[in-house]
Design a protein around this motif. Structure first.
Motif, mmCIF file in Angstrom:
data_model
loop_
_atom_site.group_PDB
_atom_site.id
_atom_site.type_symbol
_atom_site.label_atom_id
_atom_site.label_comp_id
_atom_site.label_asym_id
_atom_site.label_seq_id
_atom_site.Cartn_x
_atom_site.Cartn_y
_atom_site.Cartn_z
ATOM 1 N N HIS A 291 -22.895 20.385 0.943
ATOM 2 C CA HIS A 291 -21.706 20.336 0.104
ATOM 3 C C HIS A 291 -22.057 19.651 -1.213
ATOM 4 O O HIS A 291 -23.181 19.191 -1.416
ATOM 5 N N SER A 292 -21.106 19.623 -2.102
ATOM 6 C CA SER A 292 -21.344 19.003 -3.408
ATOM 7 C C SER A 292 -21.753 17.546 -3.230
ATOM 8 O O SER A 292 -21.354 16.880 -2.279
ATOM 9 N N GLY A 293 -22.564 17.070 -4.201
ATOM 10 C CA GLY A 293 -23.007 15.683 -4.149
ATOM 11 C C GLY A 293 -24.067 15.425 -3.096
ATOM 12 O O GLY A 293 -24.226 14.296 -2.622
ATOM 13 N N LYS A 294 -24.832 16.494 -2.733
ATOM 14 C CA LYS A 294 -25.902 16.356 -1.736
ATOM 15 C C LYS A 294 -25.381 15.749 -0.434
ATOM 16 O O LYS A 294 -25.983 14.847 0.155
ATOM 17 N N ARG A 295 -24.218 16.239 0.015
ATOM 18 C CA ARG A 295 -23.661 15.807 1.281
ATOM 19 C C ARG A 295 -23.827 16.929 2.294
ATOM 20 O O ARG A 295 -23.756 18.107 1.947
ATOM 21 N N TYR A 296 -24.031 16.553 3.540
ATOM 22 C CA TYR A 296 -24.313 17.529 4.591
ATOM 23 C C TYR A 296 -23.318 17.380 5.741
ATOM 24 O O TYR A 296 -22.886 16.272 6.070
ATOM 25 N N ALA A 297 -22.981 18.517 6.348
ATOM 26 C CA ALA A 297 -22.089 18.523 7.512
ATOM 27 C C ALA A 297 -22.704 19.410 8.590
ATOM 28 O O ALA A 297 -23.395 20.388 8.287
ATOM 29 N N ARG A 298 -22.470 19.071 9.828
ATOM 30 C CA ARG A 298 -22.947 19.886 10.942
ATOM 31 C C ARG A 298 -22.110 21.169 11.046
ATOM 32 O O ARG A 298 -20.877 21.118 10.966
ATOM 33 N N ALA A 299 -22.764 22.295 11.199
ATOM 34 C CA ALA A 299 -22.067 23.600 11.240
ATOM 35 C C ALA A 299 -21.977 24.163 12.646
ATOM 36 O O ALA A 299 -21.530 25.298 12.826
ATOM 37 N N VAL A 300 -22.401 23.403 13.640
ATOM 38 C CA VAL A 300 -22.397 23.885 15.032
ATOM 39 C C VAL A 300 -21.874 22.786 15.956
ATOM 40 O O VAL A 300 -21.860 21.604 15.587
ATOM 41 N N ALA B 176 -21.553 39.305 -12.029
ATOM 42 C CA ALA B 176 -21.243 37.978 -11.490
ATOM 43 C C ALA B 176 -19.839 37.559 -11.892
ATOM 44 O O ALA B 176 -19.335 37.937 -12.952
ATOM 45 N N VAL B 177 -19.223 36.756 -11.020
ATOM 46 C CA VAL B 177 -17.908 36.183 -11.284
ATOM 47 C C VAL B 177 -18.104 34.805 -11.904
ATOM 48 O O VAL B 177 -18.785 33.959 -11.320
ATOM 49 N N PRO B 178 -17.535 34.542 -13.067
ATOM 50 C CA PRO B 178 -17.709 33.218 -13.681
ATOM 51 C C PRO B 178 -16.912 32.157 -12.929
ATOM 52 O O PRO B 178 -15.924 32.452 -12.258
ATOM 53 N N GLY B 179 -17.356 30.931 -13.049
ATOM 54 C CA GLY B 179 -16.654 29.811 -12.436
ATOM 55 C C GLY B 179 -16.641 28.625 -13.373
ATOM 56 O O GLY B 179 -17.259 28.652 -14.453
ATOM 57 N N PRO B 180 -15.950 27.554 -13.012
ATOM 58 C CA PRO B 180 -15.917 26.346 -13.849
ATOM 59 C C PRO B 180 -17.329 25.831 -14.112
ATOM 60 O O PRO B 180 -18.203 25.888 -13.237
ATOM 61 N N ILE B 181 -17.552 25.319 -15.306
ATOM 62 C CA ILE B 181 -18.900 24.895 -15.685
ATOM 63 C C ILE B 181 -19.386 23.694 -14.876
ATOM 64 O O ILE B 181 -20.588 23.433 -14.811
ATOM 65 N N ASP B 182 -18.462 22.955 -14.260
ATOM 66 C CA ASP B 182 -18.863 21.789 -13.478
ATOM 67 C C ASP B 182 -18.757 22.038 -11.970
ATOM 68 O O ASP B 182 -18.815 21.094 -11.172
ATOM 69 N N ALA B 183 -18.613 23.308 -11.567
ATOM 70 C CA ALA B 183 -18.484 23.635 -10.141
ATOM 71 C C ALA B 183 -19.857 23.966 -9.572
ATOM 72 O O ALA B 183 -20.476 24.960 -9.987
ATOM 73 N N PRO B 184 -20.382 23.175 -8.623
ATOM 74 C CA PRO B 184 -21.711 23.449 -8.064
ATOM 75 C C PRO B 184 -21.838 24.851 -7.479
ATOM 76 O O PRO B 184 -22.890 25.483 -7.583
ATOM 77 N N ALA B 185 -20.751 25.375 -6.883
ATOM 78 C CA ALA B 185 -20.818 26.688 -6.245
ATOM 79 C C ALA B 185 -20.885 27.831 -7.252
ATOM 80 O O ALA B 185 -21.146 28.976 -6.866
ATOM 81 N N SER B 186 -20.656 27.541 -8.529
ATOM 82 C CA SER B 186 -20.674 28.602 -9.546
ATOM 83 C C SER B 186 -21.877 28.508 -10.481
ATOM 84 O O SER B 186 -22.009 29.323 -11.399
ATOM 85 N N VAL B 187 -22.755 27.551 -10.262
ATOM 86 C CA VAL B 187 -23.907 27.380 -11.154
ATOM 87 C C VAL B 187 -24.739 28.647 -11.240
ATOM 88 O O VAL B 187 -25.116 29.110 -12.321
ATOM 89 N N GLY B 188 -25.032 29.246 -10.078
ATOM 90 C CA GLY B 188 -25.871 30.448 -10.067
ATOM 91 C C GLY B 188 -25.218 31.612 -10.777
ATOM 92 O O GLY B 188 -25.875 32.337 -11.542
ATOM 93 N N CYS B 189 -23.910 31.817 -10.569
ATOM 94 C CA CYS B 189 -23.192 32.909 -11.227
ATOM 95 C C CYS B 189 -23.162 32.717 -12.740
ATOM 96 O O CYS B 189 -23.393 33.661 -13.511
#
Length: 394
Positions: A381-390, A253-266
């Motif tokens: 997205h971060s903060g439980k925000r959603y965007a349309r992808a289509v 796994a690639v480490p990421g910032p401790i406060d980055a939601p996209a890196s929590v799993g890694c």
């Protein structure tokens, strides 16, 4: 009737699980023997039920004929689990696919240091940069790079490996004649030319959400190790990592910032024992003793001579999102899901704002958003925000 027709009959027969098919192939020498077996002989198969055995009474092979014709038209190869060219590395997992569809030239996986590179579709610029750099380094260092051709990390890793002139393989959750996502058309063709596209689904199969977790076992099963570049707490990439561990494969796994939601799993994977990766040799160094003539430290530590992510953002056109027709309703959307899609924009929105806009109760909004995210019609997205992808068409 060609032997492949019997394979297609068995693998496409509705109602049978892959485990049932494998059990039948352990009891009978070939699918042709299954096709002509007496019902009582079928019931001697370990673990089979009378209901499952009853399904085998359907001898209609018109679907098999159609698939064979499609494969010939599309220049696809069929590889069965009994073929010599089927990778032993994949054959020996718990639930190997009975049949693979292949476009391109399949690498000799049993003789290669192949590495799966996976991560979130909704990745950050950091994730894209790391995926491209590591995909490049793995390929330049002599590895075969395997990924899923999804948006985000998968695509970035494959682009990096292709820039290094490496061998790549993409495992799809749909038919090989279906380009998904649509903006990956050129990448799809490049991967087929430089390596192979693989699927266990016949031509014409759409990219349904349920296919992708199943597909993940093939990616990890073909590889010595799986690298997770960026993954939030809930991510399909973590499913692949879990599958790799179940198969006795290595996980990095690639480490990421401790406060980055996209890196929590890694970061959690590293905490739990996954190998920390900062360059490709962190992975390939583990396998150099097994492949001393193939893996190259110097290549693995090369830096791709490409524009950085931020620069490319300014020069490359933004991909056009796929379109979804609400009138045809191909995804069988509910009224709540359609209402939310109409309310959403390409800019991330808070759940509370969606509740206020649609006047739909909170529980139903959250349920609908979960389904839409699984179908890749919205992105979280971060903060439980959603965007349309289509894009929507009426």
């Amino acid at each position: 009737m060609s032997a492949l027709k019997y394979w297609l009959w068995l693998t496409e027969l509705p109602g049978l699980t892959n485990q049932t098919r494998l059990a039948l192939l352990r009891h009978f020498p070939t699918p042709e023997d299954v096709y002509y077996a007496d019902p009582e002989e079928v019931l001697l198969t370990e673990g089979i039920t009378r209901e499952q055995a009853k399904l085998l009474e359907d001898k209609d092979c018109s679907g098999a004929d159609r698939i064979l014709a499609d494969c010939q038209r599309l220049d696809l190869d069929l590889l069965t689990i009994q073929d010599a060219g089927y990778p032993n590395r994949l054959r020996n997992i718990y639930d190997p696919p009975c049949l693979l569809y292949v476009r391109g030239r399949l690498p000799a996986f049993d003789d290669e240091a192949s590495i799966a590179v996976v991560g979130t579709r909704d990745c950050t610029p950091y994730g894209v940069s790391c995926a491209e750099k590591l995909g490049y380094g793995l390929a330049a260092g002599g590895a075969v790079v395997v990924s899923g051709l999804a948006r985000g990390v998968d695509s970035a890793a494959l682009r990096g490996a292709l820039r290094a002139g490496g061998t790549v393989t993409a495992v799809l959750g749909n038919g090989l004649d279906v380009v998904y996502p649509p903006e990956n058309q050129y990448l799809y063709e490049d991967v087929a030319a430089a390596g192979a596209l693989i699927s266990e689904y016949p031509p014409g199969t759409p990219p349904e959400a349920k296919h992708f977790p199943v597909r993940n076992r093939i990616m990890s099963g073909l590889c010595l190790g799986t690298l997770v570049v960026e993954a939030p707490a809930r991510s399909g990439a973590l499913i692949t990592a879990g599958t790799a561990l179940e198969q006795g494969r290595d996980v990095f796994a690639v480490p990421g910032p401790i406060d980055a939601p996209a890196s929590v799993g890694c970061n959690r994977l590293i905490r739990d024992g996954a190998g920390l990766v900062s360059d490709a040799w962190d992975i390939l160094g583990e396998y150099e003793p097994r492949f001393p003539d193939k893996l190259r430290r110097e290549g693995a530590r090369e830096t791709p001579a490409v524009l950085g992510y931020q620069a490319r953002q300014k020069t490359e056109p933004k991909p056009v999102p796929p379109s979804v027709s609400l009138s045809h309703n191909d995804y069988s959307l509910t009224d709540d899901q359609i209402c939310l899609l109409r309310a959403l924009t390409e800019e991330p929105m808070l759940v509370d704002d969606l509740i206020e806009l649609t006047d739909i109760p909170t529980r139903r909004v959250l349920s609908a958003l979960t389904v839409l995210e699984i179908e890749h019609l919205v992105t979280q997205h971060s903060g439980k925000r959603y965007a349309r992808a289509v894009n929507l068409t009426e």
